[in-house]
Design a protein around this motif. Sequence first.
Motif, mmCIF file in Angstrom:
data_model
loop_
_atom_site.group_PDB
_atom_site.id
_atom_site.type_symbol
_atom_site.label_atom_id
_atom_site.label_comp_id
_atom_site.label_asym_id
_atom_site.label_seq_id
_atom_site.Cartn_x
_atom_site.Cartn_y
_atom_site.Cartn_z
ATOM 1 N N ALA A 102 0.843 -1.201 0.000
ATOM 2 C CA ALA A 102 0.000 0.000 0.000
ATOM 3 C C ALA A 102 0.873 1.243 0.000
ATOM 4 N N ILE A 103 0.291 2.332 -0.496
ATOM 5 C CA ILE A 103 0.916 3.649 -0.480
ATOM 6 C C ILE A 103 -0.195 4.674 -0.562
ATOM 7 N N ASP A 104 0.036 5.863 -0.046
ATOM 8 C CA ASP A 104 -0.974 6.903 -0.234
ATOM 9 C C ASP A 104 -0.629 7.709 -1.485
ATOM 10 N N ILE A 105 -1.664 8.216 -2.156
ATOM 11 C CA ILE A 105 -1.481 8.920 -3.415
ATOM 12 C C ILE A 105 -1.347 10.404 -3.121
ATOM 13 N N SER A 106 -0.107 10.848 -3.035
ATOM 14 C CA SER A 106 0.174 12.251 -2.747
ATOM 15 C C SER A 106 0.820 12.949 -3.934
#
Length: 306
Positions: A208-212
């Motif tokens: 997972a990763i956040d979309i920044s």
Amino acid sequence: MPLSEFDLIYQFFSSLGRGPGVVLGVGDDCALLQVPEGEQLATSMDTVVAGVHFPEDGFPEDIGFRAIAAAASDLAAMGARPLGMTLALTVPEADDLWLRTCSEGVAAAVSAFDLPLVGGDTTRGPLSITVQVFGSVPAGKALLRSGAQVGDQLCVSGTQGDAAAALLVLSGDWPGSHEAAEYLEQRYYRPSARLALGQSLLGVATSAIDISDGLLADAGHIAAASGVKLKIDPALLPLSPALRSYPDQDQALRWALAGGDDYELCFTLPAEAELPPLCTRIGEVVAGEGVDCGLDPGDAGGYRHF
């Protein structure tokens, strides 16, 4: 008489530090946080600067909320439960009205994300905000970028491209309806850090990763860390009704692929795993390297800090 540093902290922020993981909040040399037994500390820091990460004439309450949401999104990407945060505020002057309204946005974020404010710093200078967040996650169970496997589903939460489209609203050049403009501006200034989703993905998602910085750029981090290739089907990308109303749908798609600041989650799931609510499967994990969306979205490198 101008307010001192300690006056600023106590007057506007000292009441925001209560939480189950907080042993000692604002008022001493350090805050004390209690990490539950069997869990690890997750921490991350974000800085936002006026004129670079947000418009200088933005409403202070929106600026304060957005800075915290961006930092809290990193906790969501790891599946961490919030414990607390610190906030360093640099302002040109001790403007009582600006600080009061900014503190209202901070208070709203504290409530929205269950993220007590346990300390911070204030100083004079060009307007910027630095937020450091702390969370806890079961030992050895944190969501990482490095676990994606060939055959996994590639998924995202929410909708993509809204924050990038909002820049057109903020510049006064949005050609669509007032309702769409209001929605996009809200998505820019009041993003939803997907903390509950991140925690629900523990033991389920493989990465997972956040979309920044933009979907393609951030998906690329998963691909690189996992040693795989991510294939995105642009036709599956979830776009909001506001973005679908934009006359140039090719541009809308570019925003969804390469625009940043949505603070949604991009994650991979085993092929047999059930998709969480309000999430969309947008592709798959295959052998190879990099990210392939089958299109040329222009400058797909995402936001660059330098």
